[in-house]
Design an enzyme around this catalytic site. Structure first.
Site, PDB file in Angstrom:
ATOM      1  N   ASN A   1       1.038  -1.227   0.204  1.00 32.45           N
ATOM      2  CA  ASN A   1      -0.089   0.022   0.005  1.00 32.45           C
ATOM      3  C   ASN A   1       1.039   1.235   0.038  1.00 32.45           C
ATOM      4  OD1 ASN A   1      -1.902   2.128   0.810  1.00 32.45           O
ATOM      5  ND2 ASN A   1      -2.173   1.502   2.712  1.00 32.45           N
TER       6      ASN A   1
ATOM      7  N   LYS B   1      -0.096   4.382  -0.219  1.00 33.79           N
ATOM      8  CA  LYS B   1      -0.647   5.685   0.324  1.00 33.79           C
ATOM      9  C   LYS B   1      -0.363   6.789  -0.363  1.00 33.79           C
ATOM     10  CE  LYS B   1       0.293   3.595   4.716  1.00 33.79           C
ATOM     11  NZ  LYS B   1       0.350   3.407   6.235  1.00 33.79           N
TER      12      LYS B   1
ATOM     13  N   HIS C   1      -9.324   1.454   5.455  1.00 36.47           N
ATOM     14  CA  HIS C   1      -7.790   1.526   6.187  1.00 36.47           C
ATOM     15  C   HIS C   1      -7.701   2.524   7.087  1.00 36.47           C
ATOM     16  CE1 HIS C   1      -3.682   2.777   6.455  1.00 36.47           C
ATOM     17  NE2 HIS C   1      -3.406   1.364   5.926  1.00 36.47           N
TER      18      HIS C   1
ATOM     19  N   GLU D   1      -6.196   4.903   8.248  1.00 38.47           N
ATOM     20  CA  GLU D   1      -5.808   6.399   7.822  1.00 38.47           C
ATOM     21  C   GLU D   1      -7.306   6.912   7.292  1.00 38.47           C
ATOM     22  OE1 GLU D   1      -2.159   5.886   5.603  1.00 38.47           O
ATOM     23  OE2 GLU D   1      -1.379   5.108   7.468  1.00 38.47           O
TER      24      GLU D   1
ATOM     25  N   GLU E   1      -4.941  -4.682  11.278  1.00 38.56           N
ATOM     26  CA  GLU E   1      -3.672  -3.632  11.195  1.00 38.56           C
ATOM     27  C   GLU E   1      -3.869  -2.991  12.538  1.00 38.56           C
ATOM     28  OE1 GLU E   1      -2.062  -2.605   6.864  1.00 38.56           O
ATOM     29  OE2 GLU E   1      -3.787  -1.556   7.091  1.00 38.56           O
TER      30      GLU E   1
ATOM     31  N   GLY F   1       3.168   2.489  10.592  1.00 44.52           N
ATOM     32  CA  GLY F   1       4.113   3.446  10.369  1.00 44.52           C
ATOM     33  C   GLY F   1       4.856   4.008  11.436  1.00 44.52           C
TER      34      GLY F   1
ATOM     35  N   SER G   1       4.110  -2.082  10.052  1.00 42.71           N
ATOM     36  CA  SER G   1       5.635  -2.170  10.090  1.00 42.71           C
ATOM     37  C   SER G   1       6.212  -3.429   9.652  1.00 42.71           C
ATOM     38  CB  SER G   1       6.070  -1.472  11.626  1.00 42.71           C
ATOM     39  OG  SER G   1       5.574   0.035  11.833  1.00 42.71           O
TER      40      SER G   1
END
Ligand code: PGA
Length: 254
Positions: free
Chosen positions: A12, A14, A99, A101, A171, A177, A217
């Site tokens: 991904n 992003k 997701h 985010e 996730e 991240g 990560s």
């Protein structure tokens, strides 16, 4: 009984790698990653990079593409949005839905993820439903309850046949991240809980066939151990998927 699943190795990007960088990425990645039939390798580039990605992959049908988000309407006055038919036309086969985010930066709600999964399935693409708890939620002992709250409303809307097309990505938000990774054992435990939830919705056999990916990560250094967990069927990789040789190493670990 072992699960009838082949590993899914997904990147991904992003909001990174525009068309020029995407072409360059695939030059390097394809040189480092020989085609293999026993795994699904796929990328979620920004939508504006799909055409470049598709061109770069014209001789490599083994590498698949998806988009990071869609809107549920097929078209119309929705400035800035992307529909499922457009994504399909541009070469996407998969769609990330929910997701972290999208949920935490853009305020996407559970009812919105339900509508997006519906649109993706109706449009013939494959939804990858992302779920995961924040650090506060985990510390409060609510990790499973939070994931259930993201999963159950979607599961309740799918037929058995549709469920067979679903992928889930667990996730944990605190691992995305941040360089923090869930321990392989913790990831496996949460995957087991997700699988149990899938089994109560669709039965054990159907649940065993639904890939549950881990994200947060993932790097070349930890991918093998995560992928070795019995309930971890693949990985959804953010930062490390932008390094062509590093991601090729992750693919080789699956
Ligand atoms: P990360 O992101 O690998 O950079 O932690 C994972 C994701 O957000 O899908």
């Amino acid at each position: 009984m072992s699960a009838p699943r082949t590993p899914v190795l997904a990147g991904n990007w992003k909001m990174n790698l525009g068309p020029t960088e995407a072409s360059r990425f695939f030059d390097d990645f394809l040189a480092a990653h020989p085609a293999r039939a026993d795994a699904t390798v796929l990328f979620f580039p920004p939508a504006v990079s799909l055409a470049a990605a598709r061109a770069a992959l014209r001789d490599r049908a083994d590498v698949r593409l998806g988009v990071q988000n869609v809107y549920w309407e097929a078209g119309g006055a929705f400035t800035g949005e992307l529909s499922v038919p457009m994504a399909a036309d541009a070469g996407a086969e998969y769609v990330l839905v929910g997701h972290s985010e999208r949920r935490h930066v853009f305020g996407e709600t559970v009812p919105q993820t339900v509508r997006k999964v519906r649109a993706v399935l109706d449009g013939g693409l494959v939804p990858v439903l992302c779920v995961g708890e924040t650090l506060d939620e985990r510390r409060a002992g609510r990790a499973e309850a939070v994931v259930d709250g993201q999963l159950i409303p979607v599961l309740g809307t799918l037929t058995q046949d549709e469920a067979a097309r679903l992928l889930v990505a667990y996730e944990p938000v605190w691992a995305i991240g941040t360089g923090e990774t869930a321990s392989p054992a913790d990831a496996d435990a949460m995957h087991r809980a997700v699988r149990a939830r899938l089994a109560s919705a669709y039965g054990a056999e159907a649940a065993r066939a639904i890939p549950v990916l881990y994200g947060g990560s993932v790097k070349p250094e930890n991918a093998r151990e995560l992928l070795a967990q019995p309930e971890v069927d693949g990985v959804l990789v953010g930062g490390a998927s932008m390094d062509p040789r590093g991601f090729a190493r992750i693919c080789a670990a699956g």
